[in-house]
Design an enzyme around this catalytic site. Structure first.
Site, short mmCIF file in Angstrom:
data_model
loop_
_atom_site.label_atom_id
_atom_site.label_comp_id
_atom_site.label_asym_id
_atom_site.label_seq_id
_atom_site.Cartn_x
_atom_site.Cartn_y
_atom_site.Cartn_z
N HIS A 104 0.84 -1.23 -0.05
CA HIS A 104 0.10 0.08 -0.13
C HIS A 104 0.88 1.23 0.05
O HIS A 104 0.55 2.16 -0.91
CB HIS A 104 -0.67 -0.04 1.25
CG HIS A 104 -1.60 1.14 1.24
ND1 HIS A 104 -3.07 1.23 0.98
CD2 HIS A 104 -1.57 2.30 1.83
CE1 HIS A 104 -3.56 2.31 1.42
NE2 HIS A 104 -2.64 3.13 1.86
N GLU A 105 1.61 1.34 0.93
CA GLU A 105 2.55 2.33 0.90
C GLU A 105 3.42 2.50 -0.20
O GLU A 105 3.78 4.08 -0.72
CB GLU A 105 3.45 2.62 2.40
CG GLU A 105 2.74 2.40 3.59
CD GLU A 105 1.72 3.61 3.56
OE1 GLU A 105 2.16 5.01 3.33
OE2 GLU A 105 0.59 3.56 4.15
N HIS A 146 1.78 4.43 -3.02
CA HIS A 146 1.35 5.90 -3.18
C HIS A 146 2.78 6.53 -3.86
O HIS A 146 2.48 7.43 -4.47
CB HIS A 146 1.27 6.20 -1.69
CG HIS A 146 0.31 6.07 -0.94
ND1 HIS A 146 -0.91 6.84 -1.70
CD2 HIS A 146 -0.16 5.62 0.20
CE1 HIS A 146 -2.10 6.37 -0.76
NE2 HIS A 146 -1.58 5.71 0.25
N GLU A 165 -6.12 6.61 -1.67
CA GLU A 165 -6.17 5.55 -0.97
C GLU A 165 -6.57 4.35 -1.58
O GLU A 165 -6.33 3.06 -1.43
CB GLU A 165 -6.93 5.73 0.32
CG GLU A 165 -6.16 6.70 1.58
CD GLU A 165 -4.90 6.49 1.78
OE1 GLU A 165 -4.66 4.97 2.06
OE2 GLU A 165 -4.03 7.20 1.73
#
Length: 270
Positions: free
Chosen positions: A138-139, A142, A200
């Site tokens: 997820h991170e 980004h 997100e």
């Protein structure tokens, strides 16, 4: 006055449209007033400063080794994804680093250029290597999806800041301030720029795919985010800041799971 406002709006719209690029991961058109090279240069400075002012866990510790192992597997999966989709050079300039920092904060982040930090406070919540892979997928999404650059660009456009050519952003106090709002680890919670929900959901979507490609079962995302939701209260963890509502996120993850599982099975998962 109306004609003047219309002219300004049209000029801003033209400037915005002429400064857009298509993201190679999501396929979405993004406002891009700063280059990846520019933000990578600034990110490296910020990252080094952060490491010198915080306690980094010994590289030989089992938890630090786990962070690097998981991170490298995710990075490898992302490179394969880009290569498979005809963009083998998309991660140009990325030099991956994975560090575990001693802090009670439940958080992790990735800066442009592949500089990743996990806080020890996150590990009791992840509880296992697979859940950590969900977070890092997820991170890191980004960063590689250019969400930070898009945030910067939107804020610069709103403030009427124009960058001509590949100049050093660090020479402009206004752009330094915007960069710190978007990227600085101590400032991430306060950044409430537009489209955060969109970012997100994109990070959830492709983060699941990258974790699955790295050989981690994406279904672990559901119990992990349920554990995160249970940590809520008056002051939710940093990792939940500006995120979709817990129920909405989990429902969306469940909808994305069949796609993610195809990548997991392709990586040898069952």
């Amino acid at each position: 006055m109306n004609k003047f406002v219309t002219a300004v709006f049209l000029a801003a719209s033209f400037f915005s449209a002429s400064s857009c690029s298509r993201n190679p991961i999501t396929g979405r058109s993004q406002l891009s007033l700063v280059s990846e090279q520019q933000v990578q240069t600034m990110a490296l400075t910020e990252y080094k400063s952060f490491l010198t002012s915080n306690k980094v866990a010994p590289a030989s510790s089992s938890d630090a080794e786990m962070v690097k192992r998981v991170g490298n597997r995710i990075a490898g999966a992302i490179q394969k994804y880009y290569t498979d989709h005809g963009n083998p050079d998309a991660l140009k300039g990325y030099t991956w680093e994975f560090n575990l920092v001693e802090s009670k904060e439940v958080n992790a982040w990735c800066m442009p250029g592949g500089k990743v930090v996990v806080y020890t406070g996150l590990l009791p919540v992840t509880q296992n290597e697979t859940a950590l892979a969900i977070v890092l997928g997820h991170e890191i999404t980004h960063a590689v999806a250019g969400h930070g650059r898009e945030k910067m660009s939107n804020q610069m456009l709103a403030q009427g800041i124009q960058i001509v050519g590949d100049v050093a952003l660090g020479n402009n106090p206004a752009t330094v301030n915007i960069f710190n709002q978007v990227y600085a680890p101590t400032s991430q919670v306060a950044v409430l720029l537009p489209y955060s929900r969109k970012f997100e959901y994109e990070a959830d979507h492709y983060g699941l795919i990258f974790a699955a490609m790295a050989g981690y079962d994406p279904r672990e995302a559901i119990p992990f985010w349920q554990r995160m939701a249970n940590l809520g209260g008056q002051k939710p963890p940093v990792l939940l800041s500006d995120h979709p509502a817990d129920a909405d996120r989990i429902q969306k993850l469940q909808e994305l799971m069949p796609e993610a599982l195809t990548y997991y099975k392709g990586a040898g998962g069952k």
